[in-house]
Structure formats: C-alpha cells, structure tokens
Enzyme design. Structure first.
Site, short mmCIF file in Angstrom:
data_model
loop_
_atom_site.label_atom_id
_atom_site.label_comp_id
_atom_site.label_asym_id
_atom_site.label_seq_id
_atom_site.Cartn_x
_atom_site.Cartn_y
_atom_site.Cartn_z
CG MET A 298 -37.18 41.27 22.20
SD MET A 298 -37.38 41.47 23.99
CE MET A 298 -37.74 39.78 24.50
CB CYS B 246 -36.01 46.11 13.15
SG CYS B 246 -34.47 46.51 13.99
#
Length: 335
Positions: free
Chosen positions: A20, A103
């Site tokens: 992340m 992403c």
C-alpha cells in the site's frame, strides 16, 4: 498442503500483507510481521524512479532479514524500464519480484501503468515476460478483474501470464473503474481457481476485514491464500485473529490497550529509526487514530499527537493514554 511460490514455502493458507502506497513501509511491515503476516511486499516502486536513482524509489528497496519472505513490487508503462528496474530491484535481495497491474489511481493508470495495462493484454504479457527473464527470482503479479464491468478479462490474464512463467497471481475483486468503492466480487477469482489450466497459487484480495469473512470466503471461493490491505492499518492483529479463527472456530480476544499502545510505540520508534526524526514524526501522524479507534473521547489526544514534534513528548503522551484508558476492556471488534 503447503502453498509454494518457487521454493518459498508459505504454509497451508498464507495471509499476505498488501503493498500500500505511503503505508506499507518497513515500520508498518514490522508490526504486521509481529501480528502474524506470512508474506509482505514493499510499497510499489516506479520503474522509472529506480532507473533515475530517485531517492524515494531507492529508499523503498530497503528490506530487512526479519521481514522475509518479502517481495519488491514495481510498476511502469515502459517494457525496457521494467526490465532494467527488475535487475536493480533483484540486487536488493528480495525473495520475489511482484508486478503491479492493479493500481487504479489516476497518476499511475493514466500514465499507462498499473491497471491501465488491463486495456492492453499483449503489452502486459510482453512486459511480464521481460521481467521474468531479467531475474532469477520468482515473479508474481497483482491485478484486478478488468478495466471496467464490460472488460473483465482477468481469466485471459491469468492463463497468459502463467504461460510465460509467473508463479502466483493476486486478484483484487474490483475493476479499475470501481477504484475502492462498492463491494469486492470474488466470483471471477473462484472461476480462475477452478480453471483446470491454472496451476499457480491464486490469492484473493479486497474487503477481508474480519475472521468470519476470511473463513467464509476461504470456503466459498477456494483461493490458496488471502491478501489483506486496509484492514491491517492500525490493526496488525488481524492476521493472528484470522489464523486463530481458522484453527479453532473461536474469536481471539482483541488486543488489550497495552498491546495497542505497544504496537503504536514500536511503529513510531521504527519510523524514527528508518526515516529520521523529522520525517518519522510527521509520517506517523496518519496512523494514531487507527491504533486507538473506538476509545471514548480520544480526540484531544489525537489532536496533541498529530501536532506534537518532540519525540519524548509523544512517548509521554502514549504513556498517558495507557494510564487514562487502562480500565477499559479490549476492543474486540475492528471498526
């Protein structure tokens, strides 16, 4: 039966910590490893940044022995840059290389990287092949169901990438168009797992935020393991709680106040050690409210913690929180 990626043995049903951005740095990974994560990844690293030796990209290559097994995750839109970045990242000594084709954020996807490659599977295949050939390490991929509801092409992605040598695939149960909204849909992930052509481990990702859900979805979708992201922020105990529930069918009691303060303190200490005092103090600010979610009247402490710059004062505030809330029962459910 153990799940293996190359020669990395991850045990029977591994729980992976998701990469992340601006979250899964070494201090955060440290507390998640203590919380029971079986495998972790760096934040995603720009291939262009690595080649240019951009300081931020290079710093993300920092990995530590206690983190193993760990993967370095890279992203980019240029095949040659991805090949070069793979060579650079391999020298940092991770256990595997991971490619981000998932992403959804604009400044990545609109540059033709991350989930944008779901719109050009031929290019994705060529890029993946270049990465596989550029390293001796196992290569894995993280992606989404497709670009949008009309182009859910992850089944083709799974088959074609397996054919050129990837050794595991993590699928987030949303399309790029969904970003992080709505509910993750794992039905396509199950289809891929059931596809007789697919031999590599398939990991599910998206919305795993409780031991019951993890146990139910393990049965329902038949994946080889799960990747957990947002639910671990401020709650690194989720890994051990899920494992305990798998083993016993019972809930492990939530972390005590002392454990929450200790994890926050460790995270803070590691943050200062790794980033230096100024950046370490500043970047820790986004984590305090997550560690102390559910504590009544916590706002004044949160305000002090996010304003304070003196390290000793922050430690003193954490001690004060321990004293003030010491008679409160553990928060057993995750907010």
């Amino acid at each position: 039966m153990s799940v293996k990626i190359g020669n990395i043995d991850l045990g029977e049903f591994p729980l992976l910590l998701a990469p992340m951005e601006d979250v899964s740095d070494p201090p955060f990974r440290y507390v998640c490893k203590q919380g029971g994560a079986d495998m972790m990844y760096t934040e995603f690293i720009s291939s262009e940044g690595l080649i240019r030796s951009a300081a931020k990209s290079r710093q993300k290559l920092d990995i530590f022995e206690y983190e193993r097994p760990i993967g370095i995750q890279i992203f980019g839109s240029d095949i040659e840059s991805m090949r070069e970045a793979t060579e650079i990242a391999t020298l940092a000594g991770p256990d595997l290389m991971d490619i981000n084709y998932g992403c959804p954020v604009k400044n990545v996807a609109c540059r033709g990287a991350g989930s944008a490659l779901l719109q050009d599977i031929d290019k994705m295949v060529k890029m993946t092949e270049a990465v596989v050939k550029a390293t001796h390490l196992p290569v894995t991929v993280k992606t989404r169901l497709g670009w949008d509801d009309n182009t859910k092409n992850v089944e083709e992605v799974a088959e074609r990438l397996q054919d050129i040598g990837i050794q595991a695939l993590t699928i987030h149960g949303r399309t790029r168009a969904q970003l992080y909204k709505g509910e993750a849909d794992w039905t396509l992930i199950r289809e891929i797992k059931r596809n007789p052509r697919i031999k590599i481990p398939i990991f599910g990702n998206g919305d795993i935020d409780s031991p019951e859900k993890a146990a139910n979805w393990r049965l329902e979708y038949g994946v080889d393991g799960m990747m957990i992201g947002r639910a671990a922020i401020g709650y690194p105990w989720i890994f051990r709680e899920i494992k305990h529930f798998f083993a016993t069918g019972e809930h492990l009691e939530g972390p005590t106040l002392e454990e929450r303060v200790a994890a926050c303190r460790t995270h803070f200490t590691k943050s200062i050690e790794w980033k230096g005092p100024k950046v370490g103090v500043f970047e820790m600010r986004r984590h305090y409210s997550n560690y102390f979610k559910g504590l009544p009247d916590f706002k004044p402490y949160r305000t002090q913690l996010v304003k304070e710059e003196n390290i000793e004062t922050i430690y003193a505030l954490l001690d004060e929180i321990t004293d003030k809330y010491s008679n409160i029962a553990p928060v057993t459910e995750m907010a």
